[in-house]
Design a protein around this motif. Structure first.
Motif, PDB file in Angstrom:
ATOM      1  N   ARG A  96      53.941 -12.721   4.926  1.00 27.08           N
ATOM      2  CA  ARG A  96      54.604 -11.710   4.094  1.00 27.08           C
ATOM      3  C   ARG A  96      54.943 -10.508   4.980  1.00 27.08           C
ATOM      4  NH1 ARG A  96      52.120  -9.150  -0.635  1.00 27.08           N
ATOM      5  NH2 ARG A  96      51.325 -11.156  -1.242  1.00 27.08           N
TER       6      ARG A  96
ATOM      7  N   ARG B  67      52.765   0.685   4.336  1.00 28.95           N
ATOM      8  CA  ARG B  67      53.483   1.462   3.340  1.00 28.95           C
ATOM      9  C   ARG B  67      54.093   2.736   3.939  1.00 28.95           C
ATOM     10  NH1 ARG B  67      52.002   5.745   0.619  1.00 28.95           N
ATOM     11  NH2 ARG B  67      53.055   6.195  -1.331  1.00 28.95           N
ATOM     12  N   ALA B  68      53.323   3.434   4.781  1.00 33.96           N
ATOM     13  CA  ALA B  68      53.803   4.703   5.320  1.00 33.96           C
ATOM     14  C   ALA B  68      55.100   4.499   6.099  1.00 33.96           C
ATOM     15  CB  ALA B  68      52.755   5.314   6.223  1.00 33.96           C
TER      16      ALA B  68
ATOM     17  N   PRO C 120      60.997   5.358  -2.067  1.00 26.47           N
ATOM     18  CA  PRO C 120      60.407   4.556  -3.138  1.00 26.47           C
ATOM     19  C   PRO C 120      61.128   4.742  -4.477  1.00 26.47           C
ATOM     20  CG  PRO C 120      59.012   6.408  -2.570  1.00 26.47           C
ATOM     21  CD  PRO C 120      60.104   6.386  -1.559  1.00 26.47           C
TER      22      PRO C 120
ATOM     23  N   ARG D 231      46.499  -7.106  -5.223  1.00 28.63           N
ATOM     24  CA  ARG D 231      47.756  -7.317  -4.501  1.00 28.63           C
ATOM     25  C   ARG D 231      48.885  -7.790  -5.399  1.00 28.63           C
ATOM     26  NH1 ARG D 231      47.387 -11.159   0.690  1.00 28.63           N
ATOM     27  NH2 ARG D 231      47.677 -12.756  -0.875  1.00 28.63           N
TER      28      ARG D 231
ATOM     29  N   SER E 265      54.342   3.761  -3.972  1.00 32.83           N
ATOM     30  CA  SER E 265      55.169   2.553  -4.072  1.00 32.83           C
ATOM     31  C   SER E 265      54.274   1.322  -3.977  1.00 32.83           C
ATOM     32  CB  SER E 265      56.250   2.541  -2.984  1.00 32.83           C
ATOM     33  OG  SER E 265      55.666   2.684  -1.732  1.00 32.83           O
TER      34      SER E 265
ATOM     35  N   VAL F  39      53.626  -1.615  -2.730  1.00 32.29           N
ATOM     36  CA  VAL F  39      53.844  -2.624  -1.682  1.00 32.29           C
ATOM     37  C   VAL F  39      52.509  -2.970  -1.036  1.00 32.29           C
ATOM     38  CG1 VAL F  39      56.217  -1.939  -1.165  1.00 32.29           C
ATOM     39  CG2 VAL F  39      54.329  -0.826   0.028  1.00 32.29           C
ATOM     40  N   TRP F  40      52.485  -4.103  -0.391  1.00 30.21           N
ATOM     41  CA  TRP F  40      51.279  -4.544   0.326  1.00 30.21           C
ATOM     42  C   TRP F  40      51.633  -4.782   1.769  1.00 30.21           C
ATOM     43  CZ3 TRP F  40      46.368  -4.697  -1.444  1.00 30.21           C
ATOM     44  CH2 TRP F  40      45.424  -5.288  -0.612  1.00 30.21           C
ATOM     45  N   PRO F  41      50.902  -4.288   2.734  1.00 36.96           N
ATOM     46  CA  PRO F  41      49.658  -3.529   2.641  1.00 36.96           C
ATOM     47  C   PRO F  41      49.905  -2.110   2.149  1.00 36.96           C
ATOM     48  CG  PRO F  41      50.175  -4.120   4.918  1.00 36.96           C
ATOM     49  CD  PRO F  41      51.328  -4.522   4.107  1.00 36.96           C
TER      50      PRO F  41
ATOM     51  N   ASN G 286      48.356   1.923   1.629  1.00 32.30           N
ATOM     52  CA  ASN G 286      47.342   2.891   2.090  1.00 32.30           C
ATOM     53  C   ASN G 286      47.176   4.041   1.092  1.00 32.30           C
ATOM     54  OD1 ASN G 286      49.733   4.092   2.561  1.00 32.30           O
ATOM     55  ND2 ASN G 286      49.442   4.449   4.744  1.00 32.30           N
ATOM     56  N   GLY G 287      47.503   3.756  -0.164  1.00 32.20           N
ATOM     57  CA  GLY G 287      47.226   4.727  -1.225  1.00 32.20           C
ATOM     58  C   GLY G 287      48.333   5.729  -1.414  1.00 32.20           C
TER      59      GLY G 287
ATOM     60  N   ASP H 158      48.267   6.115   8.726  1.00 35.50           N
ATOM     61  CA  ASP H 158      49.101   5.045   9.294  1.00 35.50           C
ATOM     62  C   ASP H 158      48.219   4.042  10.016  1.00 35.50           C
ATOM     63  OD1 ASP H 158      51.314   6.357   8.384  1.00 35.50           O
ATOM     64  OD2 ASP H 158      51.604   7.488  10.246  1.00 35.50           O
ATOM     65  N   PHE H 159      48.489   2.794   9.798  1.00 33.35           N
ATOM     66  CA  PHE H 159      47.710   1.754  10.493  1.00 33.35           C
ATOM     67  C   PHE H 159      48.584   0.536  10.719  1.00 33.35           C
ATOM     68  CE2 PHE H 159      47.172   0.939   5.963  1.00 33.35           C
ATOM     69  CZ  PHE H 159      47.423  -0.413   5.876  1.00 33.35           C
TER      70      PHE H 159
ATOM     71  N   PRO I  69      48.683  -3.476  10.245  1.00 36.33           N
ATOM     72  CA  PRO I  69      47.941  -4.569   9.594  1.00 36.33           C
ATOM     73  C   PRO I  69      47.574  -5.660  10.604  1.00 36.33           C
ATOM     74  CG  PRO I  69      50.049  -4.143   8.518  1.00 36.33           C
ATOM     75  CD  PRO I  69      50.074  -3.425   9.813  1.00 36.33           C
ATOM     76  N   MET I  70      46.534  -6.408  10.278  1.00 39.21           N
ATOM     77  CA  MET I  70      46.059  -7.455  11.187  1.00 39.21           C
ATOM     78  C   MET I  70      46.968  -8.684  11.106  1.00 39.21           C
ATOM     79  SD  MET I  70      43.746  -7.992  13.402  1.00 39.21           S
ATOM     80  CE  MET I  70      42.457  -6.781  13.157  1.00 39.21           C
TER      81      MET I  70
ATOM     82  N   TYR J 296      44.107  -1.925   1.386  1.00 34.26           N
ATOM     83  CA  TYR J 296      44.251  -3.028   2.349  1.00 34.26           C
ATOM     84  C   TYR J 296      43.044  -3.065   3.287  1.00 34.26           C
ATOM     85  CZ  TYR J 296      45.855  -5.814   6.277  1.00 34.26           C
ATOM     86  OH  TYR J 296      45.931  -6.754   7.273  1.00 34.26           O
TER      87      TYR J 296
ATOM     88  N   VAL K 284      44.296 -13.824   3.465  1.00 33.15           N
ATOM     89  CA  VAL K 284      44.233 -12.446   3.968  1.00 33.15           C
ATOM     90  C   VAL K 284      45.167 -12.250   5.154  1.00 33.15           C
ATOM     91  CG1 VAL K 284      42.736 -10.692   5.021  1.00 33.15           C
ATOM     92  CG2 VAL K 284      41.880 -12.107   3.155  1.00 33.15           C
TER      93      VAL K 284
END
Lengths: 84, 286
Positions: free
Chosen positions: A65, A70-71, A79, B105, B129, B131-133, B135-136, B143-144, B146-147, B220, B283
């Motif tokens: 996916r 999100r950021a 959004p 999710r 918004s 969306v996945w992942p 961050n609230g 900012d991160f 995803p694995m 996430y 996951v």
């Protein structure tokens, strides 16, 4: 799509073989071989599953996916505000 | 089963109360450590030492009872029932975590994002918004990255799957009364379990330092660490169980006609492997 269906079918069969293993573990005696046979089926199916996943990705049939956080997405798309 | 065989009842044991004291001391120390009390780590280590002593002694008592022939067919039956209920509790434990991931999710995210039948609640979270992942709201989780699925997660999948193969070889060796092969495959399984844990520790370190992916990285990050962390905890327990069983295999404790302890641990290891497959697919990939 066919790869996703295949993955879930094989995963279902793996769960089934593992669950049958619990049944044999709870009901058989040590000299029977139904448990080890169920677990051998489980391992064989798991090898098949990983092979399907790897082949799916390398042939481009399987995609993850969109994992853009999100950021980052917010910067590119504003959004949609829900209607109230 | 012969009906005139008596059920073996051990002498009243001190181990359950020592177990409770060990867990209480360990967790009390952990709580004090979290709240920055200087004495916390010491209390925690004392609790851990008590638990290690407890497990060593309790396992020793049980193994001695088993080897002295106290465990007849009736006891064997009760062990099998006990193992089945333990397994069932483990299944529900992981089902609830997989279920929470699915709910967050696929269901709640849409509602909070403003679609679906509970979309009206999204008014509480402006700027969110679905969306996945995620961050609230308001980039709370930071900012991160995803694995991804390939790299260490794929290597770990292959390692754990290989360990499933080696324990199956060990199992067949036990059935065929080939003790040398049994011991060799058991230690290979232990080594693969340790290798898996090493890679996972490295993955966590990398995620925290390079990817800014933390437990606090929104929902996430929380679900990622909760699921993979509890799985890692189970691999740790499984590896400890495998080490004990490997030592027992080396001592020749099991025969093709009597080896329930081996089969209980073997099934548990297969379970841990299947949970990982589920994690890898749900996951890391989908």
């Amino acid at each position: 799509m066919i790869f996703k269906i295949l993955i879930f079918v094989i995963l279902g069969l793996i769960l089934l073989s593992l669950a049958s293993g619990v049944f044999f573990l709870a009901n058989d005696t040590d000299d029977q071989e139904r448990l080890i046979k169920a677990l051998t089926v489980r391992v064989s199916l798991s090898i098949l599953l990983i092979t399907v996943i790897v082949v799916g990705f390398y042939t481009g049939q399987l995609k993850t996916r969109d994992m853009t956080p999100r950021a980052v997405m917010e910067l590119s798309n504003s959004p949609t505000q829900p209607a109230h | 089963m012969s009906s005139n065989e008596e059920y073996y009842l051990p002498e009243p044991s001190r181990w359950p109360i020592i177990a409770s004291a060990g867990v209480l001391t360990f967790l009390m120390g952990a709580t004090l450590t979290i709240h920055s009390f200087g004495v916390g780590p010491l209390i925690s280590l004392t609790g851990l030492a008590l638990l290690i002593f407890l497990f060593y002694s309790w396992f020793k008592s049980v193994i001695e009872e088993s080897m002295s022939g106290h465990y007849n067919e009736k006891v064997d039956r009760s062990f099998r029932q006990g193992m089945m209920w333990f397994i069932l509790s483990e299944v529900f434990f992981f089902v609830s975590f997989f279920g929470s991931l699915f709910y967050l999710r696929e269901v709640a995210m849409d509602w909070l994002g403003g679609t679906g039948y509970l979309s009206s609640t999204s008014g509480l979270y402006s700027g969110f918004s679905g969306v996945w992942p995620n961050n609230g709201p308001g980039n709370m989780g930071g900012d991160f990255t995803p694995m991804g699925w390939n790299g260490i997660p794929l290597i770990n999948t292959i390692i754990l799957l290989t360990s499933g193969v080696t324990i199956t070889f060990a199992h067949w060796a036990l059935k065929k009364e080939n003790n040398a092969s049994l011991v060799k495959w058991m230690w290979a399984t232990v080594a693969l379990g340790v290798l898996f844990l090493g890679f996972q520790a490295y993955e966590y370190g990398h995620a925290y330092s390079e990817m800014n992916l933390k437990l606090t990285s929104g929902v996430y990050g929380s679900t990622f660490y909760m699921l993979t962390g509890f799985h890692g905890f189970h691999v740790t327990l499984g590896t400890i169980m495998l080490i004990i069983i490997s030592i027992r295999c080396q001592k020749g404790h099991f025969t093709p006609k009597k080896h329930f302890a081996f089969e209980g641990v073997a099934w548990y290891w297969h379970f841990v492997d299947v949970v990982w497959l589920g994690l890898f697919i749900l996951v890391y990939i989908m």
